[in-house]
Enzyme design. Structure first.
Site, PDB file in Angstrom:
ATOM      1  N   CYS A   1       0.864  -1.182   0.000  1.00 46.83           N
ATOM      2  CA  CYS A   1       0.000   0.000   0.000  1.00 46.83           C
ATOM      3  C   CYS A   1       0.897   1.227   0.000  1.00 46.83           C
ATOM      4  O   CYS A   1       1.538   1.528   1.015  1.00 46.83           O
ATOM      5  CB  CYS A   1      -0.922  -0.009   1.215  1.00 46.83           C
ATOM      6  SG  CYS A   1      -2.018   1.418   1.283  1.00 46.83           S
TER       7      CYS A   1
ATOM      8  N   HIS B   1      -2.080  -5.021 -10.605  1.00 50.06           N
ATOM      9  CA  HIS B   1      -2.777  -3.846 -11.145  1.00 50.06           C
ATOM     10  C   HIS B   1      -3.112  -4.047 -12.609  1.00 50.06           C
ATOM     11  O   HIS B   1      -2.301  -4.551 -13.389  1.00 50.06           O
ATOM     12  CB  HIS B   1      -1.919  -2.582 -11.023  1.00 50.06           C
ATOM     13  CG  HIS B   1      -1.769  -2.098  -9.626  1.00 50.06           C
ATOM     14  ND1 HIS B   1      -2.604  -1.148  -9.075  1.00 50.06           N
ATOM     15  CD2 HIS B   1      -0.905  -2.442  -8.653  1.00 50.06           C
ATOM     16  CE1 HIS B   1      -2.245  -0.933  -7.810  1.00 50.06           C
ATOM     17  NE2 HIS B   1      -1.211  -1.709  -7.541  1.00 50.06           N
TER      18      HIS B   1
ATOM     19  N   GLU C   1     -10.142  -0.563  -5.953  1.00 49.71           N
ATOM     20  CA  GLU C   1      -9.210  -1.474  -5.300  1.00 49.71           C
ATOM     21  C   GLU C   1      -9.884  -2.792  -4.939  1.00 49.71           C
ATOM     22  O   GLU C   1     -11.021  -2.801  -4.457  1.00 49.71           O
ATOM     23  CB  GLU C   1      -8.646  -0.840  -4.024  1.00 49.71           C
ATOM     24  CG  GLU C   1      -7.746   0.350  -4.276  1.00 49.71           C
ATOM     25  CD  GLU C   1      -6.964   0.724  -3.029  1.00 49.71           C
ATOM     26  OE1 GLU C   1      -6.582  -0.181  -2.266  1.00 49.71           O
ATOM     27  OE2 GLU C   1      -6.743   1.931  -2.819  1.00 49.71           O
TER      28      GLU C   1
ATOM     29  N   CYS D   1      -4.854   5.820  -4.501  1.00 46.44           N
ATOM     30  CA  CYS D   1      -4.187   4.521  -4.409  1.00 46.44           C
ATOM     31  C   CYS D   1      -2.736   4.739  -4.797  1.00 46.44           C
ATOM     32  O   CYS D   1      -2.431   5.028  -5.961  1.00 46.44           O
ATOM     33  CB  CYS D   1      -4.849   3.498  -5.325  1.00 46.44           C
ATOM     34  SG  CYS D   1      -4.038   1.882  -5.361  1.00 46.44           S
TER      35      CYS D   1
ATOM     36  N   GLY E   1      -1.443   2.179  -7.130  1.00 48.49           N
ATOM     37  CA  GLY E   1      -2.118   2.413  -8.399  1.00 48.49           C
ATOM     38  C   GLY E   1      -1.473   3.541  -9.185  1.00 48.49           C
ATOM     39  O   GLY E   1      -1.325   3.459 -10.414  1.00 48.49           O
TER      40      GLY E   1
END
Length: 282
Positions: A75, A162, A211, A220, A223
Site C-alpha cells: 500500500c 494492477h 481497489e 491509491c 495504483g
C-alpha cells in the site's frame, strides 16, 4: 476488547493504524470488517499494523488488511503513513532513511519533511507470473473481455496486482460498471486493482482506482505507481510525472525497466481513538 488506534490518510486514502510493536496482532477478519464499517465502526480503506520486523535488515514490519478483511501485499499511501506514524512515535527522525518490511518485501522510506515521505516502491514487475496475470508472454498491452466489452489493459505488479486502462473521460458512467468487474476478472487469479488513467501531458496523469477488497478509493499509491510504470514503459510519459487522484497528487519518478520507482507524497494524522468490540463484549 478495547483497541487503541490512529486514523490517518494519504491524499484521502484512509487508514486505521494499530500499534503492535509490543504485542501480537489482535484482530481476525470479522473484527477488521467491523472496524471498517463507516457507519457502525471507524471506517477505512485499509487497516495497518506496525510490528517488529521479521527481517533483521528492516526496522519494522507493517501488515495490511483491506476493508473486507482480506490481506494485501502493499500500500503506497499506507507506507507513507507508517513512516509518519513512526516519526511521531519517536522511531524515525526527519531526514532519516530506513528499510521497512511489507508483506511483499522490504521498502526504503525517507521522511523528507513534516508529513512528507518519499518511498522506494521497488522495481515494477511486468512478467505475467509475477503479477499474477494469465497470459502466454509479457506485453505492454493485453486485450481482455470485461462484461462483454473488450478492453486494452496494461498489467503490472507493484507488490500487488494492477490493471491499467487508458480512458478519455474519468467520469464516464461505464467506468463504475467496469471497475468492479476488472478487479475480480478471472485472468487475475488473486484479483487486481483496476486503474483508469487519463494522460494530460507527458508529465501529468489523472487516475481513478477501484481497489480489490476496498472498492473505489480517493487515492491509491501503488495504483499511481502502476499507472506511471505502464505509461512510461509504453513511452507515453516522461520519467517524472504528477499523478492526480481524486484525493490529491503524488510525484512519481521512474527511469525505466529494471529500475526502482520512487513515490513522494503527504501523510496526514486525523485523530486517535479506541474501538470497542461490542459484538464480543457480552
Amino acid at each position: 476488547m478495547k483497541l487503541a488506534f490512529t486514523k490517518m490518510h494519504g491524499i484521502g486514502n484512509d487508514f486505521v493504524m494499530v500499534d503492535c510493536r509490543h504485542r501480537p496482532f489482535p484482530l481476525d477478519a470479522a473484527q477488521i470488517r467491523a472496524i471498517a464499517d463507516r457507519h457502525a465502526g471507524v471506517g477505512f480503506d485499509q487497516l495497518i499494523s506496525i510490528e517488529p520486523a521479521r527481517d533483521s535488515a528492516c526496522a519494522f514490519y507493517y501488515g495490511i488488511w483491506n476493508a473486507d478483511g482480506s490481506p494485501s501485499g502493499q500500500c503506497g499511501n499506507g507506507v507513507r503513513c507508517v513512516a509518519a506514524w513512526l516519526h511521531r512515535a519517536g522511531e524515525l527522525a526527519i531526514g532519516d532513511t530506513v528499510r521497512l518490511e511489507s508483506p511483499s518485501g522490504p521498502v526504503t522510506v525517507r521522511l523528507t519533511g513534516p508529513g512528507e515521505v518519499t518511498v522506494d516502491m521497488g522495481v515494477p514487475a511486468f512478467e505475467p507470473a509475477r503479477i499474477p496475470f494469465l497470459a502466454e508472454a509479457a506485453a505492454d498491452r493485453y486485450a481482455i473481455d470485461v462484461g462483454g466489452e473488450t478492453l486494452e489493459i496494461g498489467a503490472v505488479s507493484m507488490g500487488n496486482p494492477h490493471a491499467v486502462v487508458v480512458v478519455a473521460d474519468l467520469h464516464a458512467p461505464a467506468l463504475f460498471r467496469l471497475g468492479p468487474l476488472l478487479t475480480t476478472h478471472g485472468r487475475f487469479p488473486q484479483g487486481a486493482n483496476a486503474g483508469f488513467v487519463q494522460v494530460v501531458d507527458r508529465g501529468h496523469l489523472r487516475l481513478r482506482v477501484h481497489e480489490r477488497g476496498s472498492g473505489w478509493t480517493l487515492a491509491c499509491g501503488t495504483g499511481a505507481c502502476a499507472a506511471m510504470a505502464v505509461m512510461h514503459a509504453r513511452g507515453e510519459i516522461d520519467a517524472r510525472a504528477r499523478v492526480e487522484l481524486p484525493g490529491g497528487t503524488l510525484a512519481i519518478a521512474w527511469a525505466g525497466p529494471g529500475q526502482t520507482l520512487w513515490m513522494t507524497g503527504p501523510a496526514t494524522f486525523v485523530f486517535e481513538g479506541e474501538w470497542l468490540d461490542t459484538a464480543r463484549a457480552h
